[in-house]
Design an enzyme around this catalytic site. Structure first.
Site, PDB file in Angstrom:
ATOM      1  N   ARG A  55      43.733  35.866  50.056  1.00 31.41           N
ATOM      2  CA  ARG A  55      43.706  37.193  49.403  1.00 31.41           C
ATOM      3  C   ARG A  55      42.282  37.718  49.294  1.00 31.41           C
ATOM      4  NH1 ARG A  55      46.976  36.657  44.013  1.00 31.41           N
ATOM      5  NH2 ARG A  55      46.516  38.896  43.839  1.00 31.41           N
ATOM      6  N   GLN A  89      45.304  45.660  36.100  1.00 32.10           N
ATOM      7  CA  GLN A  89      45.880  44.326  36.219  1.00 32.10           C
ATOM      8  C   GLN A  89      45.416  43.685  37.523  1.00 32.10           C
ATOM      9  OE1 GLN A  89      50.299  44.358  34.877  1.00 32.10           O
ATOM     10  NE2 GLN A  89      49.873  46.451  35.557  1.00 32.10           N
ATOM     11  N   HIS A 107      43.185  40.918  34.012  1.00 32.87           N
ATOM     12  CA  HIS A 107      43.650  39.674  34.642  1.00 32.87           C
ATOM     13  C   HIS A 107      42.575  39.035  35.497  1.00 32.87           C
ATOM     14  CE1 HIS A 107      48.106  41.032  34.152  1.00 32.87           C
ATOM     15  NE2 HIS A 107      47.585  40.560  33.039  1.00 32.87           N
ATOM     16  N   CYS A 118      33.066  23.598  32.504  1.00 26.58           N
ATOM     17  CA  CYS A 118      32.000  24.088  31.587  1.00 26.58           C
ATOM     18  C   CYS A 118      32.059  25.593  31.374  1.00 26.58           C
ATOM     19  CB  CYS A 118      30.624  23.691  32.143  1.00 26.58           C
ATOM     20  SG  CYS A 118      30.120  24.656  33.582  1.00 26.58           S
ATOM     21  N   CYS A 137      27.400  22.719  35.720  1.00 27.66           N
ATOM     22  CA  CYS A 137      27.498  21.315  35.277  1.00 27.66           C
ATOM     23  C   CYS A 137      27.455  20.335  36.446  1.00 27.66           C
ATOM     24  CB  CYS A 137      28.787  21.110  34.478  1.00 27.66           C
ATOM     25  SG  CYS A 137      30.313  21.344  35.421  1.00 27.66           S
ATOM     26  N   THR A 175      52.552  50.072  38.933  1.00 29.59           N
ATOM     27  CA  THR A 175      52.871  48.785  38.318  1.00 29.59           C
ATOM     28  C   THR A 175      54.360  48.709  38.012  1.00 29.59           C
ATOM     29  OG1 THR A 175      52.369  47.239  36.510  1.00 29.59           O
ATOM     30  CG2 THR A 175      52.216  49.594  35.998  1.00 29.59           C
ATOM     31  N   SER A 176      54.915  47.518  38.214  1.00 27.18           N
ATOM     32  CA  SER A 176      56.364  47.338  38.092  1.00 27.18           C
ATOM     33  C   SER A 176      56.809  47.182  36.650  1.00 27.18           C
ATOM     34  CB  SER A 176      56.798  46.085  38.878  1.00 27.18           C
ATOM     35  OG  SER A 176      56.148  44.939  38.318  1.00 27.18           O
TER      36      SER A 176
HETATM   37  C1  BV8 Z   1      50.262  35.773  28.359  1.00 27.41           C
HETATM   38  C2  BV8 Z   1      46.432  37.671  38.207  1.00 27.41           C
HETATM   39  C3  BV8 Z   1      50.031  34.852  26.199  1.00 27.41           C
HETATM   40  C4  BV8 Z   1      46.426  36.586  39.212  1.00 27.41           C
HETATM   41  C5  BV8 Z   1      48.647  38.007  37.247  1.00 27.41           C
HETATM   42  C6  BV8 Z   1      58.748  36.765  28.636  1.00 27.41           C
HETATM   43  C7  BV8 Z   1      59.400  35.845  29.447  1.00 27.41           C
HETATM   44  C8  BV8 Z   1      58.707  34.955  30.250  1.00 27.41           C
HETATM   45  C9  BV8 Z   1      57.322  34.961  30.261  1.00 27.41           C
HETATM   46  C10 BV8 Z   1      56.694  35.890  29.468  1.00 27.41           C
HETATM   47  C11 BV8 Z   1      57.374  36.784  28.650  1.00 27.41           C
HETATM   48  N1  BV8 Z   1      56.457  37.543  27.997  1.00 27.41           N
HETATM   49  C12 BV8 Z   1      55.231  37.150  28.368  1.00 27.41           C
HETATM   50  C13 BV8 Z   1      55.365  36.145  29.273  1.00 27.41           C
HETATM   51  C14 BV8 Z   1      54.413  35.415  29.977  1.00 27.41           C
HETATM   52  C15 BV8 Z   1      53.960  36.108  31.256  1.00 27.41           C
HETATM   53  C16 BV8 Z   1      54.876  37.146  31.830  1.00 27.41           C
HETATM   54  O1  BV8 Z   1      54.764  38.334  31.503  1.00 27.41           O
HETATM   55  N2  BV8 Z   1      55.743  36.727  32.716  1.00 27.41           N
HETATM   56  C17 BV8 Z   1      56.633  37.664  33.379  1.00 27.41           C
HETATM   57  C18 BV8 Z   1      56.934  37.147  34.784  1.00 27.41           C
HETATM   58  C19 BV8 Z   1      57.877  37.832  32.541  1.00 27.41           C
HETATM   59  N3  BV8 Z   1      52.693  36.703  30.949  1.00 27.41           N
HETATM   60  C20 BV8 Z   1      51.612  35.919  30.950  1.00 27.41           C
HETATM   61  O2  BV8 Z   1      51.632  34.731  31.175  1.00 27.41           O
HETATM   62  C21 BV8 Z   1      50.303  36.603  30.612  1.00 27.41           C
HETATM   63  N4  BV8 Z   1      49.678  35.871  29.545  1.00 27.41           N
HETATM   64  O3  BV8 Z   1      51.359  36.215  28.084  1.00 27.41           O
HETATM   65  O4  BV8 Z   1      49.461  35.089  27.463  1.00 27.41           O
HETATM   66  C22 BV8 Z   1      49.676  35.935  25.266  1.00 27.41           C
HETATM   67  C23 BV8 Z   1      49.841  37.263  25.573  1.00 27.41           C
HETATM   68  C24 BV8 Z   1      49.540  38.235  24.659  1.00 27.41           C
HETATM   69  C25 BV8 Z   1      49.077  37.882  23.442  1.00 27.41           C
HETATM   70  C26 BV8 Z   1      48.900  36.540  23.165  1.00 27.41           C
HETATM   71  C27 BV8 Z   1      49.220  35.572  24.062  1.00 27.41           C
HETATM   72  C28 BV8 Z   1      49.353  36.587  31.789  1.00 27.41           C
HETATM   73  C29 BV8 Z   1      49.930  37.400  32.917  1.00 27.41           C
HETATM   74  C30 BV8 Z   1      48.880  37.540  34.025  1.00 27.41           C
HETATM   75  C31 BV8 Z   1      49.321  36.783  35.244  1.00 27.41           C
HETATM   76  N5  BV8 Z   1      48.402  37.113  36.336  1.00 27.41           N
HETATM   77  N6  BV8 Z   1      47.749  38.301  38.187  1.00 27.41           N
HETATM   78  C32 BV8 Z   1      46.786  37.094  40.570  1.00 27.41           C
HETATM   79  O5  BV8 Z   1      46.682  38.307  40.832  1.00 27.41           O
HETATM   80  O6  BV8 Z   1      47.120  36.239  41.403  1.00 27.41           O
HETATM   81  S1  BV8 Z   1      50.099  38.847  37.217  1.00 27.41           S
HETATM   82  C33 BV8 Z   1      50.330  39.860  38.585  1.00 27.41           C
HETATM   83  O7  BV8 Z   1      51.561  40.560  38.398  1.00 27.41           O
HETATM   84  C34 BV8 Z   1      49.359  40.983  38.712  1.00 27.41           C
HETATM   85  O8  BV8 Z   1      48.083  40.713  38.296  1.00 27.41           O
HETATM   86  C35 BV8 Z   1      49.896  42.084  37.890  1.00 27.41           C
HETATM   87  O9  BV8 Z   1      49.239  42.089  36.670  1.00 27.41           O
HETATM   88  C36 BV8 Z   1      51.261  41.650  37.584  1.00 27.41           C
HETATM   89  C37 BV8 Z   1      52.232  42.776  37.708  1.00 27.41           C
HETATM   90  O10 BV8 Z   1      52.240  43.156  39.028  1.00 27.41           O
HETATM   91  P1  BV8 Z   1      52.050  44.698  39.380  1.00 27.41           P
HETATM   92  O11 BV8 Z   1      50.598  44.984  39.370  1.00 27.41           O
HETATM   93  O12 BV8 Z   1      52.902  45.536  38.522  1.00 27.41           O
HETATM   94  O13 BV8 Z   1      52.554  44.666  40.863  1.00 27.41           O
HETATM   95  P2  BV8 Z   1      54.065  44.605  41.360  1.00 27.41           P
HETATM   96  O14 BV8 Z   1      54.081  44.192  42.794  1.00 27.41           O
HETATM   97  O15 BV8 Z   1      54.902  43.845  40.372  1.00 27.41           O
HETATM   98  O16 BV8 Z   1      54.518  46.132  41.286  1.00 27.41           O
HETATM   99  C38 BV8 Z   1      53.895  47.062  42.162  1.00 27.41           C
HETATM  100  C39 BV8 Z   1      54.433  48.418  41.786  1.00 27.41           C
HETATM  101  O17 BV8 Z   1      53.759  49.374  42.580  1.00 27.41           O
HETATM  102  C40 BV8 Z   1      55.925  48.553  42.065  1.00 27.41           C
HETATM  103  O18 BV8 Z   1      56.535  49.186  40.960  1.00 27.41           O
HETATM  104  C41 BV8 Z   1      55.971  49.450  43.299  1.00 27.41           C
HETATM  105  O19 BV8 Z   1      57.076  50.344  43.267  1.00 27.41           O
HETATM  106  C42 BV8 Z   1      54.696  50.230  43.186  1.00 27.41           C
HETATM  107  N7  BV8 Z   1      54.122  50.635  44.471  1.00 27.41           N
HETATM  108  C43 BV8 Z   1      54.140  49.961  45.650  1.00 27.41           C
HETATM  109  N8  BV8 Z   1      53.493  50.687  46.588  1.00 27.41           N
HETATM  110  C44 BV8 Z   1      53.054  51.819  45.972  1.00 27.41           C
HETATM  111  C45 BV8 Z   1      53.458  51.789  44.636  1.00 27.41           C
HETATM  112  N9  BV8 Z   1      53.179  52.779  43.766  1.00 27.41           N
HETATM  113  C46 BV8 Z   1      52.480  53.831  44.248  1.00 27.41           C
HETATM  114  N10 BV8 Z   1      52.058  53.937  45.521  1.00 27.41           N
HETATM  115  C47 BV8 Z   1      52.331  52.958  46.408  1.00 27.41           C
HETATM  116  N11 BV8 Z   1      51.901  53.082  47.682  1.00 27.41           N
END
Ligand code: BV8
Length: 232
Positions: A55, A89, A107, A118, A137, A175-176
Site C-alpha cells: 500500500r 480516516q 488512524h 520504545c 532503542c 466513507t462507508s
Molecule cells: C477503537 C487504519 C476503542 C489502518 C483503520 C462494534 C462492533 C465491533 C467492533 C467495534 C464496534 N465499535 C467499535 C468497534 C471497534 C472497531 C470497529 O469500528 N470495527 C468495525 C469493523 C465495526 N473500531 C476500532 O477498533 C477503532 N478503535 O474502537 O478503539 C475506543 C474507541 C473510542 C473510544 C475509546 C476506545 C479503530 C478503528 C481504526 C482501524 N483502522 N485503518 C489501515 O488503513 O490499514 S480502519 C479503515 O476502515 C480505514 O482507515 C477507515 O477508517 C475505515 C473505514 O473505511 P472507509 O474510509 O469508510 O472506506 P470504505 O472502503 O469502508 O468506504 C469507502 C466509501 O467510499 C464507500 O462508502 C464508497 O461508496 C465510497 N466511494 C468509493 N469510491 C468513491 C466513493 N465516494 C466518492 N467517490 C468515489 N470515487
C-alpha cells in the site's frame, strides 16, 4: 463558517488507492482482522509488513485528485473566517499533497513508522520489515507502520470532539460509516443541531442519519459542494 470534514477511502479512490469495502476493495481481498490488528502483527509480522509495504508503494505513485484539491480550496477560502478541520480516516498523504494544512489523521499515517518497544517515531517511505532497526532503542523487530489498527485507540479523540462541537457544518466524504468511533460523528453532530451532509458514491451505512446528501464520484460532488459553500 467552521467546517468539520470527515474523509474516508472514497476521497482517494479516484487517485487509484483502494477502498476497503467496495467490491474488489482491500478488505474484500484481505480480512482486516487478520491484517490490521496488533494481534495479527504479533502473530505474523511478515504478512502485515507485506500488506502495508504494497500500500505504501501504491501511495508513493499516487497523486491527489480534484476532491482533495477542492477541500484545500475550501480551507484557503475560509481562512479569514472560520476554517476547515479536516479529520481523515485515511493513512495516505494526498490531502497534504493537495496543500490542505490542517489535516488530522485519526488512524495514523502510512508514511510514518513507530517502534512498538520504545515509541520512537520516524518518517518511512521505504519498506518496513522484521529486520528494520529502531533508531531510538536499536531493537530489531518492533518497527511498525504508524497507523491505528482495530482495537487500538484512534488519535486525538478529544480534539475531534472539541472541533465537532464548534463546527457549523459536518460533511463526510467517501466513507462507508462502518468503523467507529468515526462512524458515530454524524449522529453526534445531529444531536448538537449541526447540519450534516454526506458526499459519497452511494448511500453509506449511516446515510439515514445525514440531513442532506449528494451522490456521485468525489471528484464531482466535492468541488460543486465547495463552490456552494464558498458562495454563501
Ligand atoms: C477503537 C487504519 C476503542 C489502518 C483503520 C462494534 C462492533 C465491533 C467492533 C467495534 C464496534 N465499535 C467499535 C468497534 C471497534 C472497531 C470497529 O469500528 N470495527 C468495525 C469493523 C465495526 N473500531 C476500532 O477498533 C477503532 N478503535 O474502537 O478503539 C475506543 C474507541 C473510542 C473510544 C475509546 C476506545 C479503530 C478503528 C481504526 C482501524 N483502522 N485503518 C489501515 O488503513 O490499514 S480502519 C479503515 O476502515 C480505514 O482507515 C477507515 O477508517 C475505515 C473505514 O473505511 P472507509 O474510509 O469508510 O472506506 P470504505 O472502503 O469502508 O468506504 C469507502 C466509501 O467510499 C464507500 O462508502 C464508497 O461508496 C465510497 N466511494 C468509493 N469510491 C468513491 C466513493 N465516494 C466518492 N467517490 C468515489 N470515487
Amino acid at each position: 463558517m467552521r467546517v468539520f470534514a470527515l474523509t474516508g477511502a472514497g476521497v482517494s479512490a479516484e487517485s487509484g488507492l483502494g477502498t476497503f469495502r467496495d467490491a474488489g476493495g482491500i478488505w474484500a481481498q484481505f480480512d482486516p482482522m487478520t491484517l490490521a490488528t496488533p494481534e495479527a502483527f504479533a502473530t505474523d509480522p511478515e504478512t502485515v509488513h507485506a500488506f502495508y509495504n504494497t500500500r505504501r508503494r501504491a501511495l508513493l505513485a499516487a497523486k491527489p485528485n480534484a476532491a482533495h484539491a477542492a477541500l484545500a480550496r475550501l480551507e484557503a477560502g475560509l481562512r479569514s473566517g472560520g476554517g476547515v478541520f479536516l479529520c481523515t480516516q485515511n493513512i495516505d498523504d494526498l490531502h497534504e499533497q493537495a496543500e490542505s494544512r490542517a489535516v488530522h489523521h485519526m488512524h495514523g499515517e502510512l508514511l510514518k513508522a513507530r517502534c512498538g518497544w520504545c515509541g520512537w517515531r520516524t518518517g518511512s517511505r521505504g519498506d518496513l520489515s522484521v529486520e528494520t532497526i529502531c533508531e531510538g532503542c536499536r531493537r530489531v523487530g518492533a518497527m511498525r507502520p504508524d497507523v491505528v489498527w482495530f482495537g487500538e485507540m484512534p488519535i486525538g479523540l478529544d480534539r475531534i470532539a472539541d472541533e465537532l462541537a464548534n463546527s457549523d457544518i459536518f460533511v463526510a466524504v467517501g466513507t462507508s460509516g462502518a468503523v467507529y468511533p468515526a462512524a458515530g460523528y454524524v449522529a453526534e453532530a445531529r444531536a448538537l443541531g449541526i447540519p450534516t451532509v454526506e458526499l459519497n458514491l452511494a448511500p453509506s451505512d449511516n446515510a439515514h442519519v445525514f440531513a442532506d446528501a449528494r451522490y456521485g464520484p468525489a471528484t464531482e460532488t466535492v468541488p460543486a459542494f465547495v463552490d456552494d459553500l464558498l458562495a454563501r
